[in-house]
Design an enzyme around this catalytic site. Sequence first.
Site, PDB file in Angstrom:
ATOM      1  N   SER A 177      52.144 -14.743  35.162  1.00  0.00           N
ATOM      2  CA  SER A 177      50.775 -14.496  34.700  1.00  0.00           C
ATOM      3  C   SER A 177      49.975 -15.782  34.864  1.00  0.00           C
ATOM      4  CB  SER A 177      50.826 -14.126  33.212  1.00  0.00           C
ATOM      5  OG  SER A 177      49.532 -14.084  32.650  1.00  0.00           O
ATOM      6  N   TYR A 219      53.627 -15.750  23.915  1.00  0.00           N
ATOM      7  CA  TYR A 219      53.524 -15.101  25.229  1.00  0.00           C
ATOM      8  C   TYR A 219      53.411 -16.138  26.342  1.00  0.00           C
ATOM      9  CZ  TYR A 219      51.835 -12.015  28.986  1.00  0.00           C
ATOM     10  OH  TYR A 219      51.682 -11.343  30.177  1.00  0.00           O
TER      11      TYR A 219
HETATM   12  P1  NDP Z   1      52.582  -2.115  31.189  1.00  0.00           P
HETATM   13  O1  NDP Z   1      52.694  -2.151  29.688  1.00  0.00           O
HETATM   14  O2  NDP Z   1      51.733  -1.082  31.816  1.00  0.00           O
HETATM   15  O3  NDP Z   1      54.046  -2.070  31.836  1.00  0.00           O
HETATM   16  C1  NDP Z   1      55.108  -2.803  31.310  1.00  0.00           C
HETATM   17  C2  NDP Z   1      56.403  -2.273  31.909  1.00  0.00           C
HETATM   18  O4  NDP Z   1      57.491  -3.043  31.386  1.00  0.00           O
HETATM   19  C3  NDP Z   1      56.650  -0.821  31.534  1.00  0.00           C
HETATM   20  O5  NDP Z   1      57.100  -0.130  32.666  1.00  0.00           O
HETATM   21  C4  NDP Z   1      57.755  -0.908  30.496  1.00  0.00           C
HETATM   22  O6  NDP Z   1      58.601   0.227  30.593  1.00  0.00           O
HETATM   23  C5  NDP Z   1      58.501  -2.140  30.981  1.00  0.00           C
HETATM   24  N1  NDP Z   1      59.337  -2.714  29.933  1.00  0.00           N
HETATM   25  C6  NDP Z   1      58.969  -3.266  28.756  1.00  0.00           C
HETATM   26  N2  NDP Z   1      60.044  -3.626  28.057  1.00  0.00           N
HETATM   27  C7  NDP Z   1      61.133  -3.286  28.797  1.00  0.00           C
HETATM   28  C8  NDP Z   1      62.527  -3.399  28.623  1.00  0.00           C
HETATM   29  N3  NDP Z   1      63.055  -3.941  27.513  1.00  0.00           N
HETATM   30  N4  NDP Z   1      63.352  -2.953  29.597  1.00  0.00           N
HETATM   31  C9  NDP Z   1      62.847  -2.393  30.721  1.00  0.00           C
HETATM   32  N5  NDP Z   1      61.528  -2.259  30.952  1.00  0.00           N
HETATM   33  C10 NDP Z   1      60.695  -2.702  29.995  1.00  0.00           C
HETATM   34  O7  NDP Z   1      52.067  -3.573  31.589  1.00  0.00           O
HETATM   35  P2  NDP Z   1      51.786  -4.301  32.992  1.00  0.00           P
HETATM   36  O8  NDP Z   1      52.023  -3.410  34.135  1.00  0.00           O
HETATM   37  O9  NDP Z   1      50.490  -4.974  32.834  1.00  0.00           O
HETATM   38  O10 NDP Z   1      52.908  -5.437  32.924  1.00  0.00           O
HETATM   39  C11 NDP Z   1      53.802  -5.742  33.980  1.00  0.00           C
HETATM   40  C12 NDP Z   1      53.992  -7.243  34.058  1.00  0.00           C
HETATM   41  O11 NDP Z   1      52.776  -7.855  34.432  1.00  0.00           O
HETATM   42  C13 NDP Z   1      54.421  -7.905  32.751  1.00  0.00           C
HETATM   43  O12 NDP Z   1      55.439  -8.852  32.999  1.00  0.00           O
HETATM   44  C14 NDP Z   1      53.156  -8.589  32.282  1.00  0.00           C
HETATM   45  O13 NDP Z   1      53.418  -9.701  31.456  1.00  0.00           O
HETATM   46  C15 NDP Z   1      52.551  -8.984  33.621  1.00  0.00           C
HETATM   47  N6  NDP Z   1      51.111  -9.273  33.586  1.00  0.00           N
HETATM   48  C16 NDP Z   1      50.205  -8.329  33.175  1.00  0.00           C
HETATM   49  C17 NDP Z   1      48.871  -8.639  33.070  1.00  0.00           C
HETATM   50  C18 NDP Z   1      47.871  -7.662  32.538  1.00  0.00           C
HETATM   51  O14 NDP Z   1      46.737  -8.079  32.200  1.00  0.00           O
HETATM   52  N7  NDP Z   1      48.166  -6.370  32.466  1.00  0.00           N
HETATM   53  C19 NDP Z   1      48.372  -9.962  33.445  1.00  0.00           C
HETATM   54  C20 NDP Z   1      49.391 -10.865  33.927  1.00  0.00           C
HETATM   55  C21 NDP Z   1      50.699 -10.518  33.963  1.00  0.00           C
HETATM   56  P3  NDP Z   1      59.301   1.032  29.394  1.00  0.00           P
HETATM   57  O15 NDP Z   1      58.404   0.922  28.193  1.00  0.00           O
HETATM   58  O16 NDP Z   1      59.436   2.424  29.944  1.00  0.00           O
HETATM   59  O17 NDP Z   1      60.621   0.359  29.211  1.00  0.00           O
END
Ligand code: NDP
Length: 240
Positions: free
Chosen positions: A133, A146
């Site tokens: 990020s 975070y």
């Molecule tokens: P979402 O909340 O839409 O997606 C997060 C994903 O992570 C989901 O598919 C969730 O799946 C999965 N996840 C969470 N915990 C677990 C776990 N314990 N095991 C397996 N899967 C897990 O968020 P984003 O798409 O935005 O996030 C994706 C990445 O991008 C993250 O690392 C985030 O920090 C990063 N990011 C996002 C930004 C933003 O503004 N959105 C900015 C910069 C970075 P499930 O709940 O089904 O397990």
Amino acid sequence: MTKPLIVITGASSGIGRATAQRFSREGHPLLLLARNLAAMQALGLPECLCLAVDVTDRAAMQDAIARAEQQFGPTGAIVNNAGMMLLGEMQRQNPDEWDTMFDVNVKGVLNGVHAVLPGMIARRSGTIINVSSIAGRKTFPSHVAYCGTKFAVHAISENLREEVAGHDVRVVTIAPGAVETNLLSHTTDQAIKDNYGQWKEEMGGVIAPEDVAEAIWYAWRQPANVCIREIVLAATRQQP
Ligand code: NDP
């Protein structure tokens, strides 16, 4: 010719889901991992194994990747994308939230690396793409824990890249700014959520998960001797 297997964690939502769709469009077989199996299956992608795996479960990650490799061949790339953003002020935040973020955002990435690296080194080929990020490059209010996890992802990725460069394995860090996904929904402090929402509105909206998926695709599709070390992308109007 069959294209290499792409493993994507956190593929049930947001950036992971968009990345799955992007690579599938290019004809790659996929292993999609997250806890919400139905959401991944609902994508209906061809040549796609979806497994309910928590990235904090090292053995389950290992088993899932071994199973997918039996079906589709060796892993070409892993996108370590699963993450949680639980914003909070240190004096008030429940420490369980730090534990969750460090377990998922940091150890989850290491578990993904651990599962694919020996095979990639043996084959002298492979790409590890870690979704960090802009919060892994600079700090923001209420982001203490975070940012700690995302600075760790940056450090892990860069140090790993140096370690495996001589084995022809590429390591890429993706550093998005704010993206329109469900990420913020798990933050428990309503005032922080409201402020974040207002910040996004003030800049006239943020980038889409598909924009990040495109950056991941760009890094992957370079010739094997070219490693895009880091891509930082955000809405043009995002100032910090
Ligand atoms: P979402 O909340 O839409 O997606 C997060 C994903 O992570 C989901 O598919 C969730 O799946 C999965 N996840 C969470 N915990 C677990 C776990 N314990 N095991 C397996 N899967 C897990 O968020 P984003 O798409 O935005 O996030 C994706 C990445 O991008 C993250 O690392 C985030 O920090 C990063 N990011 C996002 C930004 C933003 O503004 N959105 C900015 C910069 C970075 P499930 O709940 O089904 O397990």
